[in-house]
Design a protein around this motif. Sequence first.
Motif, PDB file in Angstrom:
ATOM      1  N   VAL A  32      35.319 -20.524  11.338  1.00  0.00           N
ATOM      2  CA  VAL A  32      35.292 -19.134  10.890  1.00  0.00           C
ATOM      3  C   VAL A  32      36.641 -18.506  11.230  1.00  0.00           C
ATOM      4  O   VAL A  32      37.019 -18.433  12.397  1.00  0.00           O
ATOM      5  N   VAL A  33      37.393 -18.085  10.201  1.00  0.00           N
ATOM      6  CA  VAL A  33      38.692 -17.460  10.412  1.00  0.00           C
ATOM      7  C   VAL A  33      38.496 -15.985  10.765  1.00  0.00           C
ATOM      8  O   VAL A  33      39.054 -15.491  11.734  1.00  0.00           O
ATOM      9  N   ASN A  34      37.700 -15.281   9.963  1.00  0.00           N
ATOM     10  CA  ASN A  34      37.309 -13.919  10.321  1.00  0.00           C
ATOM     11  C   ASN A  34      35.991 -13.569   9.649  1.00  0.00           C
ATOM     12  O   ASN A  34      35.613 -14.179   8.668  1.00  0.00           O
ATOM     13  N   ALA A  35      35.285 -12.606  10.238  1.00  0.00           N
ATOM     14  CA  ALA A  35      33.982 -12.190   9.717  1.00  0.00           C
ATOM     15  C   ALA A  35      33.895 -10.672   9.767  1.00  0.00           C
ATOM     16  O   ALA A  35      34.272 -10.064  10.768  1.00  0.00           O
ATOM     17  N   LYS A  36      33.413 -10.078   8.669  1.00  0.00           N
ATOM     18  CA  LYS A  36      33.214  -8.623   8.683  1.00  0.00           C
ATOM     19  C   LYS A  36      31.905  -8.277   7.987  1.00  0.00           C
ATOM     20  O   LYS A  36      31.566  -8.846   6.944  1.00  0.00           O
ATOM     21  N   ILE A  37      31.159  -7.371   8.588  1.00  0.00           N
ATOM     22  CA  ILE A  37      29.881  -6.935   8.028  1.00  0.00           C
ATOM     23  C   ILE A  37      30.179  -5.967   6.880  1.00  0.00           C
ATOM     24  O   ILE A  37      30.929  -5.006   7.043  1.00  0.00           O
ATOM     25  N   VAL A  38      29.604  -6.262   5.710  1.00  0.00           N
ATOM     26  CA  VAL A  38      29.853  -5.418   4.535  1.00  0.00           C
ATOM     27  C   VAL A  38      28.650  -4.565   4.173  1.00  0.00           C
ATOM     28  O   VAL A  38      28.781  -3.587   3.460  1.00  0.00           O
ATOM     29  N   LEU A  39      27.460  -4.928   4.671  1.00  0.00           N
ATOM     30  CA  LEU A  39      26.259  -4.153   4.362  1.00  0.00           C
ATOM     31  C   LEU A  39      25.300  -4.248   5.535  1.00  0.00           C
ATOM     32  O   LEU A  39      25.059  -5.335   6.060  1.00  0.00           O
ATOM     33  N   GLN A  40      24.769  -3.112   5.955  1.00  0.00           N
ATOM     34  CA  GLN A  40      23.763  -3.105   7.011  1.00  0.00           C
ATOM     35  C   GLN A  40      22.849  -1.917   6.769  1.00  0.00           C
ATOM     36  O   GLN A  40      23.260  -0.773   6.877  1.00  0.00           O
ATOM     37  N   LYS A  41      21.601  -2.229   6.401  1.00  0.00           N
ATOM     38  CA  LYS A  41      20.662  -1.140   6.151  1.00  0.00           C
ATOM     39  C   LYS A  41      19.265  -1.554   6.579  1.00  0.00           C
ATOM     40  O   LYS A  41      18.925  -2.738   6.568  1.00  0.00           O
ATOM     41  N   GLY A  42      18.467  -0.583   6.955  1.00  0.00           N
ATOM     42  CA  GLY A  42      17.104  -0.848   7.388  1.00  0.00           C
ATOM     43  C   GLY A  42      16.164  -0.966   6.205  1.00  0.00           C
ATOM     44  O   GLY A  42      16.397  -0.371   5.156  1.00  0.00           O
ATOM     45  N   ARG A  43      15.117  -1.748   6.387  1.00  0.00           N
ATOM     46  CA  ARG A  43      14.088  -1.881   5.345  1.00  0.00           C
ATOM     47  C   ARG A  43      12.750  -1.506   5.962  1.00  0.00           C
ATOM     48  O   ARG A  43      12.147  -2.297   6.669  1.00  0.00           O
ATOM     49  N   PRO A  44      12.263  -0.320   5.682  1.00  0.00           N
ATOM     50  CA  PRO A  44      11.020   0.132   6.324  1.00  0.00           C
ATOM     51  C   PRO A  44       9.763  -0.349   5.616  1.00  0.00           C
ATOM     52  O   PRO A  44       8.816   0.410   5.458  1.00  0.00           O
ATOM     53  N   ASP A  45       9.733  -1.614   5.179  1.00  0.00           N
ATOM     54  CA  ASP A  45       8.550  -2.112   4.478  1.00  0.00           C
ATOM     55  C   ASP A  45       7.768  -3.056   5.391  1.00  0.00           C
ATOM     56  O   ASP A  45       8.039  -4.239   5.443  1.00  0.00           O
ATOM     57  N   GLY A  46       6.835  -2.523   6.108  1.00  0.00           N
ATOM     58  CA  GLY A  46       6.024  -3.382   6.962  1.00  0.00           C
ATOM     59  C   GLY A  46       5.812  -2.772   8.337  1.00  0.00           C
ATOM     60  O   GLY A  46       6.215  -1.638   8.594  1.00  0.00           O
ATOM     61  N   PRO A  47       5.153  -3.517   9.223  1.00  0.00           N
ATOM     62  CA  PRO A  47       4.827  -2.989  10.546  1.00  0.00           C
ATOM     63  C   PRO A  47       6.068  -2.667  11.387  1.00  0.00           C
ATOM     64  O   PRO A  47       6.124  -1.629  12.018  1.00  0.00           O
ATOM     65  N   GLN A  48       7.058  -3.575  11.394  1.00  0.00           N
ATOM     66  CA  GLN A  48       8.297  -3.241  12.097  1.00  0.00           C
ATOM     67  C   GLN A  48       9.441  -3.236  11.089  1.00  0.00           C
ATOM     68  O   GLN A  48       9.563  -4.156  10.291  1.00  0.00           O
ATOM     69  N   PRO A  49      10.272  -2.194  11.106  1.00  0.00           N
ATOM     70  CA  PRO A  49      11.362  -2.124  10.135  1.00  0.00           C
ATOM     71  C   PRO A  49      12.369  -3.251  10.373  1.00  0.00           C
ATOM     72  O   PRO A  49      12.795  -3.483  11.491  1.00  0.00           O
ATOM     73  N   ARG A  50      12.733  -3.941   9.272  1.00  0.00           N
ATOM     74  CA  ARG A  50      13.687  -5.050   9.379  1.00  0.00           C
ATOM     75  C   ARG A  50      15.058  -4.588   8.926  1.00  0.00           C
ATOM     76  O   ARG A  50      15.182  -3.717   8.080  1.00  0.00           O
ATOM     77  N   GLN A  51      16.070  -5.207   9.481  1.00  0.00           N
ATOM     78  CA  GLN A  51      17.438  -4.910   9.092  1.00  0.00           C
ATOM     79  C   GLN A  51      17.880  -5.880   7.995  1.00  0.00           C
ATOM     80  O   GLN A  51      17.609  -7.071   8.074  1.00  0.00           O
ATOM     81  N   MET A  52      18.546  -5.368   7.003  1.00  0.00           N
ATOM     82  CA  MET A  52      19.176  -6.203   5.972  1.00  0.00           C
ATOM     83  C   MET A  52      20.664  -6.185   6.279  1.00  0.00           C
ATOM     84  O   MET A  52      21.294  -5.131   6.242  1.00  0.00           O
ATOM     85  N   ARG A  53      21.213  -7.352   6.655  1.00  0.00           N
ATOM     86  CA  ARG A  53      22.628  -7.420   7.004  1.00  0.00           C
ATOM     87  C   ARG A  53      23.324  -8.444   6.126  1.00  0.00           C
ATOM     88  O   ARG A  53      22.771  -9.491   5.824  1.00  0.00           O
ATOM     89  N   LEU A  54      24.548  -8.117   5.737  1.00  0.00           N
ATOM     90  CA  LEU A  54      25.346  -8.993   4.888  1.00  0.00           C
ATOM     91  C   LEU A  54      26.769  -8.985   5.435  1.00  0.00           C
ATOM     92  O   LEU A  54      27.326  -7.915   5.684  1.00  0.00           O
TER      93      LEU A  54
END
Length: 136
Positions: A32-54
């Motif tokens: 891995v030369v470099n890594a950057k997060i381009v998307l991070q949002k919560g998904r409130p569908d279900g008992p515990q909200p999950r994070q969608m990360r890209l």
Amino acid sequence: MADSNQGLRKPVFTKVDQLRPGTSGHTLIVKVVNAKIVLQKGRPDGPQPRQMRLAECLVGDETGLIIFTARNDQVDLLKDGTTVVLRNAKIDMFKGSMRLAVDKWGRVEVTEPASFTVKEDNNLSLIEYELVNVVE
């Protein structure tokens, strides 16, 4: 499983410069030369909200570089400088350029640091492809 003595196949490792659009089933060892997060949002569908990360990670070996799209738990594994084994990776096309991805049928494994140095002047994600329909 009719033949029980067959066992697992040895993986055939692919180099980055051998990747082509529309192909899949690749096994690679990359740094891995470099890594950057381009998307991070919560998904409130279900008992515990999950994070969608890209994250878009520039990964490579001694033959070249390509952008790897890391999703959710894969983001934590791909830190700058780590060496990873990508199993059953596929090529996705994004705006005419190649992106490497591992879906639910593949695996991302952190391994011991590789001995090669990354060839940074051959970035396959900078090559733009055009879809051409051939009429016979």
